[in-house]
Design a protein around this motif. Structure first.
Motif, short mmCIF file in Angstrom:
data_model
loop_
_atom_site.label_atom_id
_atom_site.label_comp_id
_atom_site.label_asym_id
_atom_site.label_seq_id
_atom_site.Cartn_x
_atom_site.Cartn_y
_atom_site.Cartn_z
N PRO A 118 62.02 -83.69 73.63
CA PRO A 118 62.46 -84.16 72.62
C PRO A 118 62.71 -83.07 71.23
O PRO A 118 63.52 -82.75 70.65
CB PRO A 118 61.72 -85.15 72.09
CG PRO A 118 61.00 -85.80 73.09
CD PRO A 118 60.88 -84.42 74.11
N LYS A 119 61.60 -82.17 71.17
CA LYS A 119 61.54 -80.92 70.34
C LYS A 119 62.88 -80.00 70.66
O LYS A 119 63.60 -79.44 69.85
CB LYS A 119 60.41 -80.34 70.47
CG LYS A 119 60.32 -78.92 69.66
CD LYS A 119 60.25 -79.08 68.21
CE LYS A 119 60.15 -78.15 67.29
NZ LYS A 119 60.55 -77.91 66.13
N MET A 120 63.21 -79.56 72.13
CA MET A 120 63.97 -78.73 72.14
C MET A 120 65.41 -79.25 72.14
O MET A 120 66.34 -78.64 71.66
CB MET A 120 63.83 -78.34 73.83
CG MET A 120 65.18 -77.66 74.38
SD MET A 120 64.98 -75.85 73.30
CE MET A 120 63.42 -75.19 74.02
N LYS A 160 57.21 -91.59 71.28
CA LYS A 160 56.91 -92.59 72.62
C LYS A 160 56.66 -91.68 73.85
O LYS A 160 56.31 -92.42 74.80
CB LYS A 160 57.93 -93.41 72.79
CG LYS A 160 58.41 -94.30 71.48
CD LYS A 160 59.83 -95.18 71.93
CE LYS A 160 60.20 -96.05 70.81
NZ LYS A 160 61.28 -96.65 70.82
N ASP A 161 56.61 -90.35 73.53
CA ASP A 161 56.22 -89.65 75.04
C ASP A 161 54.76 -89.80 75.24
O ASP A 161 53.94 -90.13 74.49
CB ASP A 161 56.74 -88.11 74.57
CG ASP A 161 56.94 -87.25 75.82
OD1 ASP A 161 57.79 -87.07 76.09
OD2 ASP A 161 55.82 -86.90 76.37
N ILE A 194 53.37 -83.68 72.27
CA ILE A 194 54.56 -84.07 71.66
C ILE A 194 54.53 -85.29 70.68
O ILE A 194 55.16 -85.07 69.70
CB ILE A 194 55.47 -84.34 72.96
CG1 ILE A 194 55.72 -83.20 73.84
CG2 ILE A 194 57.03 -84.91 72.13
CD1 ILE A 194 56.70 -83.44 75.05
N ARG A 195 53.61 -85.96 70.87
CA ARG A 195 53.40 -87.01 70.02
C ARG A 195 53.02 -86.63 68.59
O ARG A 195 53.13 -87.23 67.54
CB ARG A 195 52.54 -88.21 70.48
CG ARG A 195 53.16 -88.97 71.91
CD ARG A 195 52.40 -90.51 72.00
NE ARG A 195 50.94 -90.20 72.30
CZ ARG A 195 50.45 -89.93 73.38
NH1 ARG A 195 50.96 -89.88 74.29
NH2 ARG A 195 48.93 -89.73 73.37
N VAL A 235 66.55 -86.04 62.64
CA VAL A 235 67.10 -86.31 63.81
C VAL A 235 66.18 -87.49 64.44
O VAL A 235 65.44 -87.45 65.14
CB VAL A 235 67.24 -85.13 64.76
CG1 VAL A 235 67.94 -85.61 66.09
CG2 VAL A 235 67.81 -84.00 64.13
N SER A 236 66.75 -88.67 64.07
CA SER A 236 65.76 -89.86 64.32
C SER A 236 65.64 -90.13 65.75
O SER A 236 64.45 -90.82 66.16
CB SER A 236 66.26 -91.14 63.60
OG SER A 236 67.33 -91.53 63.84
N TYR A 237 66.50 -89.99 66.58
CA TYR A 237 66.44 -90.51 67.93
C TYR A 237 65.52 -89.93 68.63
O TYR A 237 64.73 -90.27 69.44
CB TYR A 237 67.96 -90.35 68.61
CG TYR A 237 68.06 -90.64 69.91
CD1 TYR A 237 68.19 -91.87 70.64
CD2 TYR A 237 67.85 -89.47 70.88
CE1 TYR A 237 68.17 -92.04 71.85
CE2 TYR A 237 67.92 -89.78 72.42
CZ TYR A 237 67.98 -91.03 72.86
OH TYR A 237 68.01 -91.38 74.26
N PHE A 238 65.54 -88.26 68.53
CA PHE A 238 64.60 -87.83 69.12
C PHE A 238 63.07 -87.71 68.55
O PHE A 238 62.13 -87.32 69.34
CB PHE A 238 65.04 -86.03 69.21
CG PHE A 238 66.41 -86.04 70.18
CD1 PHE A 238 66.36 -86.33 71.55
CD2 PHE A 238 67.59 -85.75 69.51
CE1 PHE A 238 67.58 -86.09 72.43
CE2 PHE A 238 68.66 -85.56 70.26
CZ PHE A 238 68.63 -85.71 71.75
#
Length: 796
Positions: free
Chosen positions: A618-620, A667-668, A673-674, A658-661
């Motif tokens: 998600p970050k990338m 949720k990761d 990442i969370r 960027v709400s989607y990512f």
């Protein structure tokens, strides 16, 4: 050998460190040049100084040498009024003044007394000798001895100091030199000299006209005499003397009267003598102390023209002009300082006023300030050049007055150019500034500053929204008519309505046309050099045949289509709220050009339904999505799209998330990442600073969101638009632009209207065709729903 090598290496290391330190210090020492505050003041000081040098009198550090007969190397005009000494006229005047000095005559009031004493003494001695000889002759009864009489005569002549005729002596001898005779002679002398001046000089017309000065030798009292009836030349005393003799000796015989007249005539001496020494001193004093003769040279008077031979008069003017310039260096320097501080003061006051009332829709930059000052400087140079050309026209065509030619000068050039490049409010400021300074150039006359101000304001407010080159000519014609109206008003104000009215009207009209042509030629040059965007430039950029759009159609067709729809939405909304619709339209075309760097990472360009983000963290993914803003700014700078469009590209996502990512990261399964913060998924910003940038942000979000509607009915479209605008507003993305709630309502209604038109209902197809369409629709429905949120993020 090894020690030597180590020593050399040590020296090299030390030298390298010192050099790096020197470079760092040098860099630090020049960091102030990047300071915005320093740049502003530098721009103001330098441009005001140049302006002051142009308006101030010319400096001459050495006095040029001129001689009679030289050829003038250039035109030399007086930049100020001054006086010139006419040495020839001064010398002539001194000579005339010295000649007008009244001659000084010394009056000797003792002359009459001296003559009387001489007569008295001579007659007493003669009477005594007469008695002595008469007694002797009588006693001896002798005849008068002729030789003795001659001796007596000679003795009397010696005492009197005159020559006597024999008959004159005999008359005196006959009257025995009596006391009575002596008294009559004394009265005669007194009566004759009374109120009379006797001189040897002959007075001409000049002396009689200017008079003489009579100075009493005893009392030293001087008196101006203009009445010459009492002044007699020794050759002119017969008549007044005879009259006096008749008055004194009227009862005597004729022989005595004749003798008295003749003897007195010889005894009378001038009592008025010309004092040459004193008169000469007075004349020399007048010559030395005499006033110089000057004539005045007017300001802007041509002293000598290039190629002319320098004569006496030209030489006198040139010497006086440059001498005055050398003597008044300090004065000229103070005048220049006065112009500098006046221009500086005006600039600061107008800048502060404009800053306080500056609309946030206009970005303030030092480049704008520099261009503002540069245009003001160009305006002053054009006026100075216009004054020079006006004088040249008058010399070639004397029937055209110089002052009439001044009305053809492009006074409105600065305001018109500023209105096109920056905005018309700044144009009003430059109109005020230049109009005020024009008053100094035209000797503080109110006519030309007023003429400049009226033309500048009218033209700058008429010239907005230039979308065709021909508009410059139309504006020139409009300005020409305004100039003519202003000339009529100014002629009425001066009280001489018909004073060169026709020539002024013609020149004013031609000046308007010339200003339009000049602005049309200069504007593209300044636009290209300083990166300004005019409406004409925007129209050129709006051409969809540009290479960048051709590339977008091939490599990122979804982005291209998206940009077209966003442009339509934003342009209509801009027109509805009165914003710059053309800038909005063009900026919308280019707002997503950064996606050309990685087009397949954006959902609208993924034709094969393969999502590249499935294999990325998600970050990338968020970094790739966010990077299209930075990439777009770089491409826009490379394409020279201009500062305004680049700023809109940079601001069109604001600091939104960027709400989607971000949701995907939360949720990761990976804890690292969370744990990522919300700021890691936000655009760097800044938030929209202008109405135009805010409009494009809203249009971008609404267009992307509208693609997720499975059944885009008008009510659903309205609900979507209201919801998305409210979401953006609540997130604070519109806090720094000037979009009001009223504007947002108008924008929402505009978007609803356009989207309703885009998603309008169609007529039903035949059943077979409809089944095929529904089949295709069902095939893609699931994949579209999965990508809904991603679309919003990648296009928001």
């Amino acid at each position: 050998m090894g020690n030597d090598m180590n020593f050399i290496e040590t020296i090299k290391t030390m030298a390298t460190k010192n050099f790096r330190k020197l470079l760092e210090n040098t860099k630090l020492s020049f960091d102030f040049l990047r300071n915005s505050f320093f740049q502003k003041w530098s721009i103001a000081i330098v441009l005001c100084l140049i302006m002051a040098l142009i308006m101030a009198p010319e400096f001459y550090f050495t006095e040029p040498q001129f001689k009679i007969g030289m050829i003038a190397p250039k035109n030399i005009k007086a930049d100020h009024a001054f006086l010139v000494e006419d040495k020839q006229a001064t010398e002539q005047k001194k000579i005339e003044d010295s000649e007008n000095i009244k001659p000084v005559y010394d009056y000797n009031s003792q002359i009459a007394d001296n003559v009387i004493k001489k007569i008295t003494k001579s007659f007493i001695l003669a009477a005594e000798r007469y008695k002595y000889y008469h007694k002797e002759i009588t006693a001896k009864n002798k005849k008068t001895d002729t030789s003795r009489l001659q001796k007596e005569k000679n003795r009397l002549e010696s005492n009197l100091g005159i020559r006597l005729k024999p008959e004159e002596f005999h008359v005196l001898n006959r009257y025995k030199f009596s006391e009575e005779l002596q008294q009559k002679f004394s009265r005669l002398i007194i009566s004759f000299y009374e109120n009379k001046f006797v001189t040897k000089d002959v007075f001409g017309k000049a002396e009689r006209k200017k008079g003489i000065v009579i100075r009493n030798s005893r009392t030293q009292i001087a008196e101006d005499i203009n009445d010459f009836t009492l002044i007699f030349n020794v050759s002119e005393i017969d008549a007044p003397l005879l009259k006096t003799v008749n008055m004194i000796f009227g009862n005597e015989d004729n022989s005595l009267m004749e003798a008295a007249f003749s003897i007195t005539r010889k005894l009378i001496k001038p009592n008025l003598t010309f004092n040459k020494e004193v008169t000469k001193k007075k004349r020399l004093a007048v010559i030395e102390e005499g006033n110089q003769t000057f004539f005045q040279v007017q300001k802007n008077e041509m002293l000598v023209r290039e190629g002319e031979k320098i004569g006496y008069l030209e030489l006198a003017k040139l010497n006086a002009y440059f001498k005055d310039a050398q003597e008044n260096k300090l004065s000229r320097f103070t005048i220049m300082l006065g112009f500098f501080f006046t221009a500086m003061f005006l600039s600061i006051v107008l800048y502060l006023w404009r800053t306080r009332n500056w609309s946030k829709t206009v970005e303030r930059s030092n480049l704008d300030l520099f261009v503002f000052g540069l245009i003001a400087l160009m305006q002053i140079i054009l006026i100075e050049a216009g004054i020079f050309i006006s004088a040249a026209i008058n010399r070639s065509f004397p029937s055209i007055p110089t002052e009439s030619c001044y009305f053809a000068i492009p006074f409105a050039f600065g305001a018109m150019t500023t209105a096109i490049l920056i905005n018309r409010n700044v144009a009003m400021i430059i109109g005020v500034l230049t109009s005020f300074l024009i008053g100094f150039i035209f000797d503080e006359k109110i006519i030309f500053p007023l003429f400049s101000f009226l033309g500048s304001i009218a033209a700058s407010y008429q010239i907005v929204r230039i979308r065709q080159r021909s508009v410059f000519l139309k504006i020139g014609l409009f300005l020409g008519i305004i100039n003519m109206a202003a000339i009529i008003c100014l002629n009425l104000i001066t009280g001489n309505f018909f004073n060169d009215l026709l020539s002024r009207l013609v020149m004013g009209f031609l000046g308007g046309i010339f200003t339009g042509i000049l602005v049309a030629g200069i504007t593209p040059l300044l636009e290209s050099i300083f990166g300004f965007i005019t409406d004409i430039k925007l129209l050129e950029l709006a051409n969809l045949n540009q290479p960048i759009f051709q590339q977008m159609i091939i490599e990122a067709p979804g982005t291209y289509h998206h940009s077209i729809i966003v442009s339509s939405l934003a342009e209509s909304a801009a027109e509805a709220i009165g914003s710059n619709s053309l800038l909005v339209k063009v900026s919308a075309y280019y707002h997503d050009i950064g996606k050309l760097k990685k087009p397949q990472y954006f959902i609208e360009n993924q034709q094969d339904c393969e999502n590249r983000h499935d294999n990325l963290s998600p970050k990338m993914s968020s970094l790739i999505i966010i990077s299209h803003v930075k990439d777009g700014c770089e491409l826009a700078a490379h394409a020279k799209l201009g500062r305004q469009i680049i700023n809109i590209i940079r601001q069109h996502h604001g600091t939104s998330i960027v709400s989607y990512f971000y949701d995907k990261a939360k949720k990761d399964k990976d804890e690292s990442i969370r744990s990522l913060s919300e700021s890691d998924f936000r655009y760097p910003g800044p938030k929209p600073q202008t109405k135009e940038a805010g409009l494009i942000m809203l249009a971008d979000i609404i267009e992307a969101s509208s693609r997720t509607l499975s059944n885009p009915t008008p009510s659903r479209i309205r609900s979507l638009v209201k919801e998305r605008i409210q979401s953006v507003y609540m997130d604070g993305q519109l806090d720094e632009c000037e979009l009001t709630l009223s504007n947002l309502n108008i924008i929402a209604e505009t978007f609803i209207k356009i989207l309703t038109g885009i998603f309008h209902h169609r007529v039903d197809y035949p059943e077979t065709a409809q089944k095929e369409i529904n089949g295709k629709k069902d095939t893609h429905e699931n994949s579209n729903r999965k990508q809904t949120n991603q679309i919003q993020d990648s296009k928001a």
